[in-house]
Design a protein around this motif. Structure first.
Motif, PDB file in Angstrom:
ATOM      1  N   LYS A  74      73.351  16.582  65.375  1.00 43.14           N
ATOM      2  CA  LYS A  74      72.292  17.496  65.810  1.00 43.14           C
ATOM      3  C   LYS A  74      71.985  18.528  64.715  1.00 43.14           C
ATOM      4  O   LYS A  74      72.837  18.841  63.891  1.00 43.14           O
ATOM      5  CB  LYS A  74      72.734  18.233  67.083  1.00 43.14           C
ATOM      6  CG  LYS A  74      72.681  17.375  68.349  1.00 43.14           C
ATOM      7  CD  LYS A  74      72.914  18.250  69.565  1.00 43.14           C
ATOM      8  CE  LYS A  74      72.472  17.553  70.840  1.00 43.14           C
ATOM      9  NZ  LYS A  74      73.260  16.359  71.147  1.00 43.14           N
ATOM     10  N   VAL A  75      70.759  19.039  64.736  1.00 44.86           N
ATOM     11  CA  VAL A  75      70.408  20.144  63.850  1.00 44.86           C
ATOM     12  C   VAL A  75      71.189  21.378  64.293  1.00 44.86           C
ATOM     13  O   VAL A  75      71.302  21.661  65.486  1.00 44.86           O
ATOM     14  CB  VAL A  75      68.886  20.431  63.913  1.00 44.86           C
ATOM     15  CG1 VAL A  75      68.538  21.689  63.124  1.00 44.86           C
ATOM     16  CG2 VAL A  75      68.113  19.236  63.357  1.00 44.86           C
ATOM     17  N   GLU A  76      71.755  22.096  63.322  1.00 44.25           N
ATOM     18  CA  GLU A  76      72.561  23.286  63.626  1.00 44.25           C
ATOM     19  C   GLU A  76      71.840  24.533  63.114  1.00 44.25           C
ATOM     20  O   GLU A  76      70.971  24.453  62.246  1.00 44.25           O
ATOM     21  CB  GLU A  76      73.935  23.148  62.958  1.00 44.25           C
ATOM     22  CG  GLU A  76      74.721  21.937  63.470  1.00 44.25           C
ATOM     23  CD  GLU A  76      75.866  21.549  62.541  1.00 44.25           C
ATOM     24  OE1 GLU A  76      76.129  22.278  61.566  1.00 44.25           O
ATOM     25  OE2 GLU A  76      76.484  20.495  62.799  1.00 44.25           O
ATOM     26  N   SER A  77      72.232  25.694  63.661  1.00 45.42           N
ATOM     27  CA  SER A  77      71.578  26.941  63.248  1.00 45.42           C
ATOM     28  C   SER A  77      71.751  27.190  61.753  1.00 45.42           C
ATOM     29  O   SER A  77      70.863  27.733  61.092  1.00 45.42           O
ATOM     30  CB  SER A  77      72.127  28.117  64.057  1.00 45.42           C
ATOM     31  OG  SER A  77      73.532  28.216  63.877  1.00 45.42           O
ATOM     32  N   ALA A  78      72.872  26.753  61.181  1.00 45.93           N
ATOM     33  CA  ALA A  78      73.131  26.957  59.745  1.00 45.93           C
ATOM     34  C   ALA A  78      72.133  26.196  58.881  1.00 45.93           C
ATOM     35  O   ALA A  78      71.886  26.575  57.728  1.00 45.93           O
ATOM     36  CB  ALA A  78      74.554  26.528  59.413  1.00 45.93           C
ATOM     37  N   ASP A  79      71.552  25.128  59.423  1.00 47.60           N
ATOM     38  CA  ASP A  79      70.606  24.324  58.635  1.00 47.60           C
ATOM     39  C   ASP A  79      69.364  25.124  58.256  1.00 47.60           C
ATOM     40  O   ASP A  79      68.752  24.873  57.219  1.00 47.60           O
ATOM     41  CB  ASP A  79      70.177  23.074  59.411  1.00 47.60           C
ATOM     42  CG  ASP A  79      71.297  22.053  59.527  1.00 47.60           C
ATOM     43  OD1 ASP A  79      71.920  21.741  58.503  1.00 47.60           O
ATOM     44  OD2 ASP A  79      71.549  21.583  60.650  1.00 47.60           O
ATOM     45  N   ARG A  80      68.992  26.083  59.091  1.00 49.68           N
ATOM     46  CA  ARG A  80      67.766  26.835  58.820  1.00 49.68           C
ATOM     47  C   ARG A  80      67.852  27.553  57.473  1.00 49.68           C
ATOM     48  O   ARG A  80      66.891  27.596  56.727  1.00 49.68           O
ATOM     49  CB  ARG A  80      67.478  27.816  59.950  1.00 49.68           C
ATOM     50  CG  ARG A  80      66.151  28.517  59.782  1.00 49.68           C
ATOM     51  CD  ARG A  80      65.627  29.072  61.088  1.00 49.68           C
ATOM     52  NE  ARG A  80      65.092  28.055  61.959  1.00 49.68           N
ATOM     53  CZ  ARG A  80      64.006  28.223  62.711  1.00 49.68           C
ATOM     54  NH1 ARG A  80      63.343  29.357  62.680  1.00 49.68           N
ATOM     55  NH2 ARG A  80      63.577  27.269  63.502  1.00 49.68           N
ATOM     56  N   GLU A  81      69.016  28.074  57.154  1.00 56.95           N
ATOM     57  CA  GLU A  81      69.198  28.765  55.870  1.00 56.95           C
ATOM     58  C   GLU A  81      69.539  27.766  54.758  1.00 56.95           C
ATOM     59  O   GLU A  81      69.062  27.873  53.637  1.00 56.95           O
ATOM     60  CB  GLU A  81      70.312  29.814  56.019  1.00 56.95           C
ATOM     61  CG  GLU A  81      70.609  30.614  54.761  1.00 56.95           C
ATOM     62  CD  GLU A  81      71.722  30.017  53.902  1.00 56.95           C
ATOM     63  OE1 GLU A  81      71.704  30.267  52.684  1.00 56.95           O
ATOM     64  OE2 GLU A  81      72.569  29.267  54.425  1.00 56.95           O
ATOM     65  N   ARG A  82      70.319  26.757  55.093  1.00 59.44           N
ATOM     66  CA  ARG A  82      70.855  25.859  54.055  1.00 59.44           C
ATOM     67  C   ARG A  82      69.835  24.827  53.573  1.00 59.44           C
ATOM     68  O   ARG A  82      69.941  24.299  52.482  1.00 59.44           O
ATOM     69  CB  ARG A  82      72.109  25.158  54.613  1.00 59.44           C
ATOM     70  CG  ARG A  82      73.012  24.569  53.575  1.00 59.44           C
ATOM     71  CD  ARG A  82      73.504  25.598  52.572  1.00 59.44           C
ATOM     72  NE  ARG A  82      74.285  24.960  51.515  1.00 59.44           N
ATOM     73  CZ  ARG A  82      73.778  24.381  50.426  1.00 59.44           C
ATOM     74  NH1 ARG A  82      72.468  24.374  50.241  1.00 59.44           N
ATOM     75  NH2 ARG A  82      74.542  23.816  49.528  1.00 59.44           N
ATOM     76  N   PHE A  83      68.820  24.557  54.417  1.00 57.67           N
ATOM     77  CA  PHE A  83      67.777  23.590  54.068  1.00 57.67           C
ATOM     78  C   PHE A  83      66.626  24.305  53.365  1.00 57.67           C
ATOM     79  O   PHE A  83      65.475  23.931  53.482  1.00 57.67           O
ATOM     80  CB  PHE A  83      67.291  22.893  55.349  1.00 57.67           C
ATOM     81  CG  PHE A  83      66.521  21.614  55.121  1.00 57.67           C
ATOM     82  CD1 PHE A  83      67.077  20.553  54.454  1.00 57.67           C
ATOM     83  CD2 PHE A  83      65.225  21.467  55.615  1.00 57.67           C
ATOM     84  CE1 PHE A  83      66.366  19.376  54.262  1.00 57.67           C
ATOM     85  CE2 PHE A  83      64.506  20.293  55.435  1.00 57.67           C
ATOM     86  CZ  PHE A  83      65.087  19.241  54.751  1.00 57.67           C
ATOM     87  N   GLN A  84      66.984  25.355  52.632  1.00 59.72           N
ATOM     88  CA  GLN A  84      65.997  26.182  51.954  1.00 59.72           C
ATOM     89  C   GLN A  84      66.599  26.611  50.611  1.00 59.72           C
ATOM     90  O   GLN A  84      67.772  26.980  50.554  1.00 59.72           O
ATOM     91  CB  GLN A  84      65.742  27.425  52.803  1.00 59.72           C
ATOM     92  CG  GLN A  84      64.429  28.137  52.568  1.00 59.72           C
ATOM     93  CD  GLN A  84      63.273  27.470  53.281  1.00 59.72           C
ATOM     94  OE1 GLN A  84      62.611  26.633  52.694  1.00 59.72           O
ATOM     95  NE2 GLN A  84      63.020  27.816  54.538  1.00 59.72           N
ATOM     96  N   THR A  85      65.827  26.547  49.532  1.00 60.66           N
ATOM     97  CA  THR A  85      66.346  27.042  48.257  1.00 60.66           C
ATOM     98  C   THR A  85      66.355  28.572  48.291  1.00 60.66           C
ATOM     99  O   THR A  85      65.630  29.197  49.066  1.00 60.66           O
ATOM    100  CB  THR A  85      65.463  26.579  47.080  1.00 60.66           C
ATOM    101  OG1 THR A  85      64.163  27.187  47.209  1.00 60.66           O
ATOM    102  CG2 THR A  85      65.322  25.067  47.050  1.00 60.66           C
ATOM    103  N   ILE A  86      67.151  29.180  47.416  1.00 60.47           N
ATOM    104  CA  ILE A  86      67.205  30.646  47.391  1.00 60.47           C
ATOM    105  C   ILE A  86      65.946  31.234  46.759  1.00 60.47           C
ATOM    106  O   ILE A  86      65.681  32.422  46.888  1.00 60.47           O
ATOM    107  CB  ILE A  86      68.460  31.172  46.657  1.00 60.47           C
ATOM    108  CG1 ILE A  86      68.479  30.679  45.208  1.00 60.47           C
ATOM    109  CG2 ILE A  86      69.723  30.780  47.399  1.00 60.47           C
ATOM    110  CD1 ILE A  86      69.442  31.453  44.331  1.00 60.47           C
ATOM    111  N   PHE A  87      65.150  30.371  46.081  1.00 61.81           N
ATOM    112  CA  PHE A  87      63.914  30.878  45.467  1.00 61.81           C
ATOM    113  C   PHE A  87      62.668  30.439  46.234  1.00 61.81           C
ATOM    114  O   PHE A  87      61.548  30.544  45.753  1.00 61.81           O
ATOM    115  CB  PHE A  87      63.811  30.463  43.989  1.00 61.81           C
ATOM    116  CG  PHE A  87      64.309  29.068  43.691  1.00 61.81           C
ATOM    117  CD1 PHE A  87      63.533  27.952  43.958  1.00 61.81           C
ATOM    118  CD2 PHE A  87      65.566  28.885  43.129  1.00 61.81           C
ATOM    119  CE1 PHE A  87      63.989  26.675  43.679  1.00 61.81           C
ATOM    120  CE2 PHE A  87      66.032  27.598  42.838  1.00 61.81           C
ATOM    121  CZ  PHE A  87      65.245  26.498  43.109  1.00 61.81           C
TER     122      PHE A  87
END
Length: 349
Positions: free
Chosen positions: A163-176
């Protein structure tokens, strides 16, 4: 080249379902000139770059493009995947729907507690529809609502197994990430940390941000054996003049220009002047990079390990040389590198 040449057996256990901590993945370094293959860790990347070198980074921002809702009257559960905005004023979007056979022109679709309503106005492909959101607020409010209701658009190869997890929202994004518009992350950029970028800056490496809003076409299955007959979906991209100037200065002084990911590679190779320099541009590109290909801008490339028969693998093979990259992939499987979106990285120099 033929599609079947890019087929290989990838154990399912090597497709990363979760990312390692940002900046702590493995790094394979492939040297095109010598054929040497080295096994490193991602922070070692800094050792392959010198003052004046440039990294072209894709600063697109992923939005939660997968919406779950109900069909009017029947209440049947439906999934709507937002592909791209067609008309902002009219709130028209290209989408994929599931189950497609139940979603017809004229149907109304409800999301959340009817916070958001859409009407299906056209069929585009077997799963594709054009829908119009019935929403009166401004675009910022609309996108904020999509952000609340939507789910992080992890690829099917991952969500079929977890399942998609809440942590994915931040981790599936580059820092830039800066400019909203992608339905998938530019995965090579996921490895960078702020500390690492600062170390690269201190060493004199320059960053040239470009924007290519990654669409599902990047991951769509190639279904023709003859690659010259494959047509990729157009993706919106932008190269600002400031980034073109940074890249061109590096080219003129024979420095390294490294495309961070196949999407950055696609963007910079889509806008080349007659003199072999990078041009500022804003528009759409459907460039499909596969071997053999004469690269004009990039002379180094960072990529994740890609899936068999994917256009991302074809781009990597075009850049590193088919035989060498396929040999590296064979080694990656043997050494149990992790593949795909949340996997390990390969630097081709």
């Amino acid at each position: 080249m033929k599609l079947s040449e890019f087929k290989f057996d990838l154990p399912q256990s090597l497709i990363a379902l979760h990312p390692s901590d940002r900046g702590e993945s493995r790094l394979m370094v492939v040297n095109r000139a010598t054929g040497e293959i080295e096994h490193k860790m991602f922070p070692d990347l800094i050792n392959y770059f010198n003052e004046g070198d440039v990294m072209a980074i894709n600063d697109t921002k992923v939005f939660p493009a997968r919406l779950y809702g109900q069909k009017e009257k029947t209440g049947a559960k439906i999934e709507v995947f937002l592909l791209r905005e067609l008309n902002r004023e009219m709130r028209l979007w290209d989408v994929l729907v599931d189950p497609a056979r139940k979603i017809r022109v004229g149907n109304k679709l409800y999301f959340g507690d009817s916070d958001l309503v859409a009407e299906v106005i056209d069929n585009t492909t077997s799963r594709g529809r054009t829908i119009r959101f019935l929403y009166d607020g401004d675009n910022d409010e609309f996108m904020k609502l999509v952000d609340q209701l939507g789910e992080t658009p992890l690829p099917p190869e991952i969500i079929s197994r977890r399942k998609v997890e809440s942590a994915d929202r931040e981790r599936f994004q580059t820092i830039f990430a800066e400019h909203i518009g992608a339905v998938a992350a530019p995965t090579a950029g996921l490895h960078f940390t702020k500390a690492m970028m600062k170390r690269l800056e201190i060493k004199g490496i320059n960053f040239a941000p470009v924007t290519l809003h990654v669409g599902l076409g990047t991951f769509r299955t190639v279904d023709v054996e003859d690659l010259t007959k494959h047509k990729t979906d157009s993706e919106n991209y932008r190269i600002p003049q400031s980034s073109a100037d940074i890249v061109n200065a590096a080219l003129d002084t024979k420095k390294r220009v490294c495309a961070i990911g196949t999407t950055s590679l696609k963007a910079i190779e889509s806008s080349v002047s007659a003199s072999g320099h990078l041009k500022a541009v804003e528009g759409w590109t459907d460039k499909f990079v596969f071997p053999p290909y004469d690269f004009k801008i990039a002379n180094a490339m960072l990529s994740n390990f890609q899936l068999p028969e994917s256009i991302l693998l074809m781009s990597a093979c075009a850049f590193g040389g088919f035989d060498l990259v396929m040999k590296a992939y064979e080694m990656a499987i043997k050494e149990k590198y992790k593949f795909f979106t949340y996997g390990d990285a390969m630097l081709i120099i």
